[in-house]
Design an enzyme around this catalytic site. Sequence first.
Site: not given
Length: 299
Positions: A156, A180, A248, A251, A274, A283
């Site tokens: 990110r 995150k 992004h 990514r 994630h 994906y």
Amino acid sequence: MKAGAEFDDFLNRIGRQRRYSKYTLRNYSKSVLEWYDWLGSNEMFSGDIFSVPRIFAKNYIAYLSQKVSRTTLHNKISALRTFHRFLREAKGAKENPFASLPLPKMRKDLPVFLNPIQVSKLLSAPWEYFKEGKIKHFEAVRDALCLEFLYGAGLRISELCSLKFSDIDFSRATARVLGKGQKIRLCPFGKNALELLKIWKEEYCAGRAQGDFILFCESGMQIYPRLIQRNLKNYLVEAGLPANITPHKLRHSFATHLVDEGVDLRSLQEMLGHSSLSTTQIYTHLSTAHLKREHGKLF
């Protein structure tokens, strides 16, 4: 209606104790202040932030639904739920008016991404800029390194800006990334990124300590997201690629290409950071869509 001390206490709580990013803090702050303004413009509101009627929360959701996208709406209401939960837990508020209120369903659009040929053009764009005399060698190496990390490691943009030399394992070509939710993960990066990183360190990072940020401006200041975004736009134009590609979306390109090459979802989940596998599963849908398009060219 002006925010009181409870607002400052809330920002202090999520900033220090939960360690939300600066970006999240800014968005949460803006969302809560907009809520205060809306309440203040409502003649029926008593002025007590600790006992906001549930109907006000419903009306506010309806109001926002007419002004912002569904994604933005969900983000703003998430901030307000967190704020009122804080008021209830720490300040004795009676209830959280936003708790369990339904929101419009999010559209599940497939992510936009570049194909491998397009990525190759983009990665070479800083060097084309350098050959044309538009940027210095310092900028070419730095920006090429940025693109390699955004695409080749799936970082990110906030993670990229925060990378320090102490986070890099040169022998294993991996980066220790704080993502995150303050979750730490190891991100492998490619040979090109490793070579660029060595050049960058040898030629432009003399005297910089292990705890210093890797990427910086000519002034020595830590690189910032807006600069990366602006430079990316320039390189997209240089390479003749769609101008709506963002860091992004690089990514997304990274993740999509790995799935196309057969990387399992659990491994991809770890690389992307994630928290939920369901987030990574998009994906697989993207890869299927790609296969259908290719199939459609022949039949």
